[in-house]
Enzyme design. Structure first.
Site, PDB file in Angstrom:
ATOM      1  N   ASN A  11      11.477  -6.455 -41.666  1.00 63.35           N
ATOM      2  CA  ASN A  11      11.666  -6.369 -43.153  1.00 63.35           C
ATOM      3  C   ASN A  11      12.278  -7.817 -43.240  1.00 63.35           C
ATOM      4  O   ASN A  11      13.462  -8.303 -42.829  1.00 63.35           O
ATOM      5  CB  ASN A  11      12.821  -5.341 -43.498  1.00 63.35           C
ATOM      6  CG  ASN A  11      13.583  -5.553 -44.749  1.00 63.35           C
ATOM      7  OD1 ASN A  11      12.868  -6.385 -45.682  1.00 63.35           O
ATOM      8  ND2 ASN A  11      14.796  -4.862 -45.001  1.00 63.35           N
ATOM      9  N   TRP A  12      11.418  -8.581 -44.048  1.00 61.96           N
ATOM     10  CA  TRP A  12      11.736 -10.078 -44.249  1.00 61.96           C
ATOM     11  C   TRP A  12      12.887 -10.272 -45.219  1.00 61.96           C
ATOM     12  O   TRP A  12      13.262 -11.472 -45.342  1.00 61.96           O
ATOM     13  CB  TRP A  12      10.561 -10.805 -44.564  1.00 61.96           C
ATOM     14  CG  TRP A  12       9.542 -11.089 -43.490  1.00 61.96           C
ATOM     15  CD1 TRP A  12       9.589 -10.337 -42.203  1.00 61.96           C
ATOM     16  CD2 TRP A  12       8.343 -11.630 -43.294  1.00 61.96           C
ATOM     17  NE1 TRP A  12       8.399 -10.467 -41.394  1.00 61.96           N
ATOM     18  CE2 TRP A  12       7.634 -11.350 -42.300  1.00 61.96           C
ATOM     19  CE3 TRP A  12       7.628 -12.324 -44.372  1.00 61.96           C
ATOM     20  CZ2 TRP A  12       6.379 -11.995 -41.670  1.00 61.96           C
ATOM     21  CZ3 TRP A  12       6.543 -13.138 -44.003  1.00 61.96           C
ATOM     22  CH2 TRP A  12       5.780 -12.761 -42.730  1.00 61.96           C
ATOM     23  N   GLU A 166      19.707   3.453 -40.580  1.00 65.62           N
ATOM     24  CA  GLU A 166      20.196   2.181 -40.614  1.00 65.62           C
ATOM     25  C   GLU A 166      21.597   2.317 -40.929  1.00 65.62           C
ATOM     26  O   GLU A 166      21.912   2.205 -42.136  1.00 65.62           O
ATOM     27  CB  GLU A 166      19.374   1.197 -41.461  1.00 65.62           C
ATOM     28  CG  GLU A 166      17.891   0.909 -41.112  1.00 65.62           C
ATOM     29  CD  GLU A 166      17.473  -0.357 -41.614  1.00 65.62           C
ATOM     30  OE1 GLU A 166      16.838  -1.087 -40.698  1.00 65.62           O
ATOM     31  OE2 GLU A 166      17.449  -0.642 -43.085  1.00 65.62           O
ATOM     32  N   SER A 211      20.706  -5.075 -36.465  1.00 64.97           N
ATOM     33  CA  SER A 211      20.749  -5.742 -35.507  1.00 64.97           C
ATOM     34  C   SER A 211      19.878  -5.615 -34.040  1.00 64.97           C
ATOM     35  O   SER A 211      20.337  -5.829 -32.929  1.00 64.97           O
ATOM     36  CB  SER A 211      22.237  -5.866 -34.989  1.00 64.97           C
ATOM     37  OG  SER A 211      22.855  -6.330 -36.144  1.00 64.97           O
ATOM     38  N   GLY A 232      15.563  -6.682 -39.211  1.00 65.12           N
ATOM     39  CA  GLY A 232      15.515  -7.782 -40.125  1.00 65.12           C
ATOM     40  C   GLY A 232      15.455  -9.020 -39.690  1.00 65.12           C
ATOM     41  O   GLY A 232      14.465  -9.607 -39.168  1.00 65.12           O
ATOM     42  N   GLY A 233      16.664  -9.498 -39.290  1.00 62.39           N
ATOM     43  CA  GLY A 233      16.796 -10.996 -38.736  1.00 62.39           C
ATOM     44  C   GLY A 233      15.807 -11.282 -37.796  1.00 62.39           C
ATOM     45  O   GLY A 233      15.132 -12.186 -37.701  1.00 62.39           O
TER      46      GLY A 233
HETATM   47  P1  PGA Z   1      19.025  -6.565 -39.269  1.00 63.18           P
HETATM   48  O1  PGA Z   1      18.320  -5.858 -40.727  1.00 63.18           O
HETATM   49  O2  PGA Z   1      17.870  -6.360 -38.109  1.00 63.18           O
HETATM   50  O3  PGA Z   1      18.863  -7.940 -39.640  1.00 63.18           O
HETATM   51  O4  PGA Z   1      20.454  -6.168 -39.008  1.00 63.18           O
HETATM   52  C1  PGA Z   1      17.984  -4.536 -40.472  1.00 63.18           C
HETATM   53  C2  PGA Z   1      17.593  -4.031 -41.778  1.00 63.18           C
HETATM   54  O5  PGA Z   1      18.262  -4.238 -42.829  1.00 63.18           O
HETATM   55  O6  PGA Z   1      16.508  -3.312 -41.967  1.00 63.18           O
END
Ligand code: PGA
Length: 251
Positions: A11-12, A166, A211, A232-233
Site C-alpha cells: 500500500n503505497w 492491521e 510495520s 506500507g513503508g
Molecule cells: P506500515 O503500513 O507497513 O507502514 O506500518 C501498513 C498499512 O498501513 O497498510
C-alpha cells in the site's frame, strides 16, 4: 496446514508521483518476477494506475486501488468509481484505518465499498484493526470481531475477499504486533468468516499489516492463520518489498 497461497500487498499510500511510481513498479517487477507461489500486489495512488497497469500488464505482479467509491458514476467530486478502475486494477483496498480515521468511513460504508468492488469483478482487501486505546482495555478481539462483521454486512462473494488485520498502533510506528498477537487476531478474523460463511473460512486469506519488514516477515508467516502481509513503508523500496515477496515465496 492449508493450501492458501500467501499474499504480499504493498500500500503505497500518498507517496510517489507518476514517474517515480512507475519506476518503482518496474524495479519491483525486475526483482520479484520469478518468485512463485505468492500473490504480489502493488497499490499505487490513482493517478499512476494507468501507467503502472501498463508496466505490469501480463506479469505476475497485480495492481490494486487504495480505495474505491461505493457509488456508480455521478456527482461525487473527487471520488473514483469501480467502472473507472476497469482494466486498471484487479484488487481494491477498502476500510484502511487511515480512511476510517481521517475520512470518517464507517464499517457500513466499508461494507458498501467491498460489495461494489466485488460486484465489479475486483478482489476486496478489507482492513480492520483496533487502536491502542482498545488494545489497552483488553477488548481487541471483541472489537475487531464486531468491526469485521459490520464491514461484511451483506457480503456474499467470499472467493473475492482478502482480509487484512492491521492494528492501528502498529501502522507506521516501527512497532509491529508480535507474531503471537497477530496470530490471535487473524484467527479472530477467520472465526468471523466461519460464522458468516462456514465453507469460506478455510480458504479466505487473512493478512497481517503494521510495520512489516524483512526482519519480521518470516516469523509472522510461520503462524497458521497469517496468509501474508499488507505493507506500507516497506513497500516503497523495491529491494525491501522484494525480500518480503521472497520470504512468502515457495521457490
Ligand atoms: P506500515 O503500513 O507497513 O507502514 O506500518 C501498513 C498499512 O498501513 O497498510
Amino acid at each position: 496446514m492449508t493450501d492458501r497461497t500467501p499474499v504480499i500487498a504493498g500500500n503505497w499510500k500518498m507517496n510517489t508521483d507518476v514517474e517515480s511510481g512507475t519506476k518503482l513498479a518496474e524495479e519491483i517487477l525486475a526483482l520479484s518476477a520469478s518468485a512463485s507461489g505468492v500473490e504480489k500486489i502493488v497499490c499505487p495512488p490513482f493517478i499512476s494506475l494507468t501507467s503502472i497497469s501498463q508496466v505490469l500488464a501480463g506479469s505476475s505482479v497485480r495492481v490494486g486501488a487504495q480505495n474505491v467509491s461505493a457509488n456508480g458514476n455521478g456527482a461525487f467530486t473527487g471520488e473514483v468509481s469501480t467502472s473507472m478502475l476497469n482494466g486498471l486494477v484487479s484488487h481494491a483496498i477498502v476500510g484502511h484505518s487511515e480512511r476510517r480515521a481521517m475520512n470518517g468511513e464507517t464499517s457500513a460504508d466499508v461494507a458498501s465499498k467491498a460489495i461494489a468492488a466485488v460486484d465489479a469483478g475486483l478482489v476486496a482487501i478489507l482492513c480492520v484493526g483496533e487502536d491502542l486505546g482498545v488494545r489497552k482495555t483488553g477488548e481487541a478481539a471483541a472489537f475487531v470481531s464486531a468491526q469485521l462483521e459490520e464491514s461484511l454486512a451483506g457480503f456474499s462473494q467470499w472467493d473475492s475477499l482478502i482480509i487484512a488485520y492491521e492494528p492501528v498502533w502498529a501502522i507506521g510506528t516501527g512497532e509491529a504486533a508480535t507474531s503471537d498477537q497477530a496470530q490471535e487476531m487473524t484467527a479472530v478474523c477467520r472465526d468471523v468468516v466461519r460464522k458468516l460463511a462456514p465453507d469460506a473460512a478455510d480458504s479466505v486469506r487473512v493478512l497481517y499489516g503494521g510495520s512489516v519488514n524483512s526482519g519480521n516477515i518470516s516469523e509472522l508467516l510461520t503462524q497458521p492463520d497469517i496468509d501474508g502481509a499488507l505493507v506500507g513503508g516497506a513497500s516503497l523500496k523495491a529491494d525491501e518489498f522484494s525480500k518480503l515477496i521472497a520470504a512468502a515465496s515457495s521457490n
